[in-house]
Design a protein around this motif. Sequence first.
Motif, short mmCIF file in Angstrom:
data_model
loop_
_atom_site.label_atom_id
_atom_site.label_comp_id
_atom_site.label_asym_id
_atom_site.label_seq_id
_atom_site.Cartn_x
_atom_site.Cartn_y
_atom_site.Cartn_z
N ASP A 24 80.10 -14.81 -8.08
CA ASP A 24 80.33 -13.39 -9.19
C ASP A 24 78.79 -12.53 -8.87
O ASP A 24 79.35 -11.90 -9.61
CB ASP A 24 80.10 -14.62 -10.34
CG ASP A 24 80.94 -16.30 -10.41
OD1 ASP A 24 82.06 -15.45 -9.98
OD2 ASP A 24 80.70 -16.94 -10.41
N ILE A 25 78.11 -12.91 -8.42
CA ILE A 25 76.93 -12.03 -7.88
C ILE A 25 77.07 -12.36 -6.78
O ILE A 25 76.43 -13.18 -5.80
CB ILE A 25 75.63 -12.36 -9.03
CG1 ILE A 25 75.33 -13.99 -8.89
CG2 ILE A 25 76.15 -12.05 -10.38
CD1 ILE A 25 74.45 -13.80 -9.53
N ASP A 26 76.49 -11.37 -5.84
CA ASP A 26 75.32 -11.35 -4.94
C ASP A 26 74.82 -9.77 -4.78
O ASP A 26 74.45 -9.29 -4.99
CB ASP A 26 76.55 -11.25 -3.92
CG ASP A 26 77.42 -10.35 -3.23
OD1 ASP A 26 77.47 -9.60 -3.94
OD2 ASP A 26 78.60 -10.80 -3.40
N GLU A 27 74.50 -9.69 -2.86
CA GLU A 27 73.59 -8.76 -2.86
C GLU A 27 74.14 -7.16 -3.14
O GLU A 27 73.67 -6.18 -3.07
CB GLU A 27 73.08 -8.51 -1.20
CG GLU A 27 72.19 -9.51 -1.10
CD GLU A 27 71.87 -9.66 0.76
OE1 GLU A 27 71.40 -8.67 1.30
OE2 GLU A 27 71.42 -10.38 1.18
N THR A 28 75.68 -7.40 -3.26
CA THR A 28 76.93 -5.75 -3.28
C THR A 28 76.56 -5.63 -4.61
O THR A 28 77.28 -4.66 -5.19
CB THR A 28 77.63 -5.80 -2.82
OG1 THR A 28 78.66 -6.92 -3.24
CG2 THR A 28 77.53 -6.51 -0.99
N THR A 29 75.87 -6.17 -5.82
CA THR A 29 76.26 -6.29 -7.15
C THR A 29 74.40 -6.52 -7.47
O THR A 29 73.84 -6.89 -7.85
CB THR A 29 77.24 -7.53 -7.91
OG1 THR A 29 76.51 -8.78 -7.53
CG2 THR A 29 78.13 -7.35 -7.22
N THR A 30 74.20 -5.77 -8.66
CA THR A 30 73.89 -5.16 -9.16
C THR A 30 73.76 -6.24 -10.46
O THR A 30 74.77 -6.86 -11.06
CB THR A 30 73.20 -4.05 -9.78
OG1 THR A 30 73.84 -3.22 -10.96
CG2 THR A 30 73.19 -3.35 -8.38
N PRO A 31 72.93 -6.45 -11.46
CA PRO A 31 72.55 -6.99 -12.87
C PRO A 31 73.25 -6.56 -13.62
O PRO A 31 74.20 -7.61 -15.27
CB PRO A 31 70.99 -7.29 -13.44
CG PRO A 31 70.36 -7.16 -11.60
CD PRO A 31 70.78 -6.14 -10.88
#
Lengths: 125, 370
Positions: B243-250
Motif C-alpha cells: 500500500d506504500i513504498d518509495e514511490t508513494t508519499t504519506p
Amino acid sequence: MSKTYYSDEHEWIAVDGDKATIGITSYAQEQLGDVVFVELPEVGKALSKGDEAAVVESVKAASEVYAAVSGEVTEVNGAVEEEPGKVNEDPEKEGWFFKLKLSDTSELDELMDEAAYKKFIEGLD
Amino acid sequence: MTDTKEDLARTPLHALHVELGGRMVPFAGYDMPVQYPDGIMTEHLHCRSAAGLFDVSHMGQVRVTGKDVRRAVETLLPADLVNSEEGRMHYSFLLNDKGGILDDLMATPFADHVFMVLNAACKQSDIAHLKTGLPVGCEVVEEGDKALLALQGPEAAAVLSELAPEVATMSFMTMRDLDIAGVPCRISRSGYTGEDGYEISLPGDQAEAFARKLLADDRVKPIGLGARDSLRLEAGLCLYGHDIDETTTPIEAALTWAIAKSRRAEGGFPGDSIILKQIAEKTPRRRVGLIGEGRAPVREGAELVNEAGEVVGTVTSGSYGPSAEAPVAMGYLPRALSEPGTEIKAVVRGRERPMKVAKMPFVERRYYRG
C-alpha cells in the motif's frame, strides 16, 4: 458403476459412462485453507484438457482449477457458489464443482486411481 | 522469495510454532507460521472476539542514542519527538528526498534514547539509512536478542492484567518498561489489527515460556501471518511494500495525520518541500478503501476502471474480510474518484466487479483511550 480418478493437480473425477463429476480433493482443500469464493464455468462451455475451468479462492490466495479431461460442461454446483465452505467441509461429495460430458474417455487412462493418488500425496509431504 | 528453508532465520518462538502445528512459510527471510490448524478464518474471528497471540519477533527493534537524540532523529522523519512525552509512540516514516516512504515505523522517545520498531523486510536498509543519515555521535543498535509478541483483541487487557495489573489502564500508543511475571518487558498498548491490545518486547530466551503462559489462558489462541494480514487490512492499515513504498508519499497514502503539526510549519525532514506542497495543494491521486459485492476477493494488482472502462487505478492489497463479510481492498484512485460512495469497477480475471469507495477502517476500531 462410477469410478473415481485423480489428477496430479488434486482434482477428483468421478466417471459414469461418458459423464464426469469434478471437484478438488480433500488434500487440496486442506492446502488452500478456508475457501471463501468459487468461480465455476458456464454450462455449455467446451473445455479442453488443461483449460482453466474454475477458480477457488481462499482468504490468502486464488488457485485455478484446470480441466483434467476434455468435455462439455453440463451442470455446475450452485451450492458451492452460495456456500463456499462446503468445499472445505465435504470436498469429495457435496463440494463438487461441475459436471462434464466427456469428449475423449481415453484421457482417463492418464489419471491416477485412488491408491496411486494416495501414494502421490504421501510423496509431497 | 527464493529462500530455501536452510537460509531462513528463526525467531525464538520457532519451535513453539512447529509444536502448535503452524504451517511454516518463508516471510521476509524468516521461517514463519502463516496459519495454525484452526485456519485463517477462525484465527481472524477469534482475534476479533477474544484474544490472539502473534509472534512479530522478525520485526526490527532498534535503539538510537546520542547527544540531543530526539532532534537528531527528527532530521530523518516527520514526527514531533522533541516535544513528546517519554513513552509516547509515534507512527512515522523514513523518507527519501522525494518524500517517498522508505519504511513506516513506530518511534518512541525515552529519556536517553529513541526506540524504534521497523518492518522485518526493511530493517537492515533502515539501520543503514539511520547510520548514514544521523549526525556524528548518534549510535544505532539493533536489539537482535529481543523477541516481540503481540496480544490483540477485546480480551487482551483482561488476560494480560492478570499477570500485570498496571497494563489495564495504559493508554493507546504508550510504551513503558515493566516486569511481568519476573520478565523484564517493554510493553506498549498498540498493535496492527484494529483491536485493543499490546506489543511486548522481551528477552528472546524468555519469550517461549512467556508465550506459553499467555496461551495457557483459554481466551488466547496463536494467530499466524495470514490472519494478521486480513486483520490489518480490515483495520485500514497500510502494508509496506504494497500500500506504500518509495514511490508513494504519506500525503498520497492518506497518512497526512502522521505528519506532526509542528513539523508542517518547520519542515526539516527529507522531501519536506514536496510533502508540504502536497499538503497545501492536495495530490492528484489518493489511497482509498474499497468494498465489493458478493464474495469474490479483489487482490493486489487488480486494475480499477471507471464508467468509460478506462484504467484509473490499482488495488494495492485486498482479500475477503472475514469480519466485514465482504471483499475489502485498498488502492489508489484519482482524487475526483476518491470520495466514499463513489462507484468503481475492479477487473478480476477479465471480469469487471462493482466496488464502492468506502471509509476505512472496514470494521470498528476498538483502541483503549483511557
